[in-house]
Design an enzyme around this catalytic site. Structure first.
Site, short mmCIF file in Angstrom:
data_model
loop_
_atom_site.label_atom_id
_atom_site.label_comp_id
_atom_site.label_asym_id
_atom_site.label_seq_id
_atom_site.Cartn_x
_atom_site.Cartn_y
_atom_site.Cartn_z
N MET A 15 46.16 32.12 30.28
CA MET A 15 47.16 32.49 31.28
C MET A 15 48.46 31.72 31.06
O MET A 15 48.49 30.72 30.34
CB MET A 15 46.61 32.26 32.69
N ARG A 70 38.86 38.14 15.54
CA ARG A 70 38.28 38.45 16.84
C ARG A 70 39.20 37.89 17.93
O ARG A 70 39.91 36.91 17.70
CB ARG A 70 36.90 37.82 17.00
N HIS A 85 40.47 35.11 34.18
CA HIS A 85 40.24 34.39 35.44
C HIS A 85 39.16 33.33 35.35
O HIS A 85 38.97 32.57 36.32
CB HIS A 85 39.97 35.39 36.56
N GLU A 121 49.56 34.55 27.78
CA GLU A 121 49.66 35.99 28.08
C GLU A 121 51.10 36.50 28.10
O GLU A 121 51.35 37.67 27.82
CB GLU A 121 48.99 36.28 29.44
N THR A 163 49.44 25.80 41.26
CA THR A 163 49.34 26.90 40.30
C THR A 163 48.68 26.38 39.03
O THR A 163 49.01 25.29 38.58
CB THR A 163 50.71 27.53 39.92
N ILE A 164 47.77 27.18 38.49
CA ILE A 164 47.15 26.74 37.23
C ILE A 164 48.18 26.76 36.11
O ILE A 164 48.00 26.10 35.10
CB ILE A 164 45.91 27.58 36.84
N ASP A 165 49.27 27.52 36.30
CA ASP A 165 50.28 27.65 35.23
C ASP A 165 51.13 26.38 35.05
O ASP A 165 51.80 26.22 34.04
CB ASP A 165 51.22 28.82 35.52
N ARG A 203 40.57 30.15 36.19
CA ARG A 203 40.96 29.85 37.57
C ARG A 203 39.77 29.65 38.50
O ARG A 203 39.91 29.11 39.59
CB ARG A 203 41.79 31.02 38.11
N ARG A 252 48.70 38.04 47.68
CA ARG A 252 50.08 38.02 47.19
C ARG A 252 51.00 38.79 48.15
O ARG A 252 51.99 39.39 47.74
CB ARG A 252 50.14 38.61 45.78
N ASP A 282 55.46 29.26 43.22
CA ASP A 282 56.85 29.64 43.45
C ASP A 282 57.01 30.76 44.50
O ASP A 282 57.90 30.68 45.34
CB ASP A 282 57.47 30.08 42.10
N ARG A 330 52.39 32.99 32.62
CA ARG A 330 53.28 34.14 32.72
C ARG A 330 54.66 33.84 32.13
O ARG A 330 55.11 34.54 31.24
CB ARG A 330 53.43 34.49 34.20
N ARG A 368 36.53 33.57 10.10
CA ARG A 368 37.36 34.52 10.83
C ARG A 368 38.60 33.84 11.42
O ARG A 368 38.60 32.62 11.62
CB ARG A 368 36.58 35.10 12.02
N ASP A 404 53.90 25.65 36.36
CA ASP A 404 55.30 25.99 36.09
C ASP A 404 56.22 25.79 37.29
O ASP A 404 57.32 26.34 37.35
CB ASP A 404 55.40 27.44 35.57
N GLY A 440 47.94 33.32 43.47
CA GLY A 440 46.69 33.19 42.72
C GLY A 440 45.97 31.92 43.13
O GLY A 440 46.63 30.90 43.39
O1 F6P Z 1 48.65 32.28 39.44
C1 F6P Z 1 49.28 32.47 38.22
C2 F6P Z 1 48.43 33.35 37.37
O2 F6P Z 1 47.24 32.69 37.10
C3 F6P Z 1 49.15 33.81 36.12
O3 F6P Z 1 48.98 32.97 35.03
C4 F6P Z 1 48.57 35.17 35.89
O4 F6P Z 1 49.49 36.01 35.24
C5 F6P Z 1 48.33 35.66 37.26
O5 F6P Z 1 48.11 34.54 38.07
C6 F6P Z 1 47.15 36.62 37.38
O6 F6P Z 1 47.05 36.99 38.70
P1 F6P Z 1 45.99 37.97 39.34
O7 F6P Z 1 44.95 37.12 39.96
O8 F6P Z 1 46.77 38.72 40.35
O9 F6P Z 1 45.42 38.81 38.25
#
Ligand code: F6P
Length: 342
Positions: free
Chosen positions: A169, A266, A272, A222, A125-127, A275, A72, A103, A171, A162, A129, A10
């Site tokens: 994001m 709501r 994205h 997510e 990675t934005i995650d 990202r 990917r 990773d 994972r 509300r 992790d 990603g």
């Molecule tokens: O790169 C990690 C990530 O941003 C995750 O947080 C997310 O689940 C995934 O990519 C989404 O990827 P794609 O761009 O394939 O939808």
């Protein structure tokens, strides 16, 4: 010396800053040639490359995405894929490869290194992790975007009385949810590392209602799942690294919260948006420092390593130690954040 560079997985804001730093130092200080590989490992399987000179990287520092593209693609999922890559590296005359990735991409880089490819990794990675580095670039930008979203959602939630659920994001790790939730003053934060109890969440919302706070903000990663339940997936199938496509936990929560608390609810899925676009100043600087350190490792002939941030220092670690085990949220941090729940 001819250096190849690719970005895989990603995208994350800051990839272009890494590419720019590598190219500038490689050409200006070391007199190297730099070859850009298109779309991650796909470009090496298919021999799709582009020459990178100073002009090619001019003006890209603030740009999101990747001028090289990304994918990917997993060469180890193709018959003869790794051998094809090593053959193409030889054909292209590439002496060293810099792989920008998380990773999955760096896991492939490590395996190819073991097969003889002189390789250096840059953590992305934005995650956030990835193990062995305090931060990956892209994460700070994602947290800033999610925090702004929380601030915006706050005012409309309050005006309409509300509950608002913001799905972000993350994972396997809840870093974005945790930090954006802390910065944006969320009333509850749900992360993949700790299964949640829907009754407990509704309890926070009811407690706030009793105190006259007729609105609540819940941030959910997510990958979060209910106790005894599963992650919510968006469609079936997995990518070449075996990942399912996550998404939808926010809607599950929204329905349950509305049903159980009676508070109109709501859901906002940031997706994205987190990202895309321009990196923050922090990510531009981190990405630049990592790019410079990566080309320095190439110059020193230190392969099979990944550049990393430790405290405020850029160091290098063994690639094999960084891949294969995600860096999860420290339970003590989550416990600290929970002071503000409800
Ligand atoms: O790169 C990690 C990530 O941003 C995750 O947080 C997310 O689940 C995934 O990519 C989404 O990827 P794609 O761009 O394939 O939808």
């Amino acid at each position: 010396m001819k250096v190849g560079i690719l970005s895989g997985g990603g995208d994350a804001p800051g990839i272009n800053a890494v590419i720019r730093a590598v190219v500038r130092k490689a050409i200006d200080r070391y007199g190297y040639e730099v070859i850009g590989i298109k779309d991650g490992w796909r470009g090496l399987l298919e021999g799709e490359v582009v020459s990178l000179d100073r002009d090619a990287v001019s003006g890209i520092l603030p740009r999101g995405g990747s001028i090289l593209g990304t994918s990917r693609t997993n060469p180890f999922k193709r018959e003869g894929g790794p051998e094809l890559i090593l053959g193409n590296i030889r054909k292209l005359g590439i002496d060293a490869l810099i792989a920008i990735g998380g990773d999955d991409t760096l896991g492939v880089a490590q395996k190819l290194y073991e097969m003889g490819l002189p390789c250096v990794g840059v953590p992305k990675t934005i995650d956030n992790d990835l193990a062995c580095t305090d931060y990956t670039f892209g994460f700070n930008t994602a947290v800033s975007i999610a925090t702004e979203a929380l601030d915006r959602v706050h005012t409309t939630a309050e005006a309409h009385h509300r509950a608002m659920i913001i799905e972000v994001m993350g994972r396997h790790a809840g870093w974005i949810a945790l930090e954006a939730g802390l910065a944006g003053g969320a009333d509850c934060i749900l992360i993949p590392e700790i299964a949640f109890d829907i009754e407990e969440i509704c309890g926070y919302i009811k407690r706030r209602k009793m105190r006259g706070k007729n609105f609540s903000i819940v941030v959910v990663a997510e990958g979060a799942k209910p106790k005894g339940g599963e992650e919510v997936v968006y469609g079936t199938g997995v990518d070449e690294f075996g990942h399912v496509r996550l998404g939808g936990i926010g809607y599950f929560l929204g329905k349950e919260i509305e049903r159980r608390t009676g508070l109109e609810t709501r859901v906002v899925v940031l997706g994205h948006v987190q990202r895309g676009g321009s990196p923050t100043a922090f990510d531009r600087i981190l990405a630049t420092r990592l790019g410079i350190a990566a080309i320095d490792l190439v110059k020193e002939g230190k392969f099979g390593r990944m550049v990393a941030l430790r405290g405020n220092e850029i160091v290098s670690v063994l690639l094999k130690e960084a891949v294969g085990k995600p860096k999860l949220v420290d339970p003590r941090l989550y416990e600290m954040a929970s002071v503000f729940f409800g």
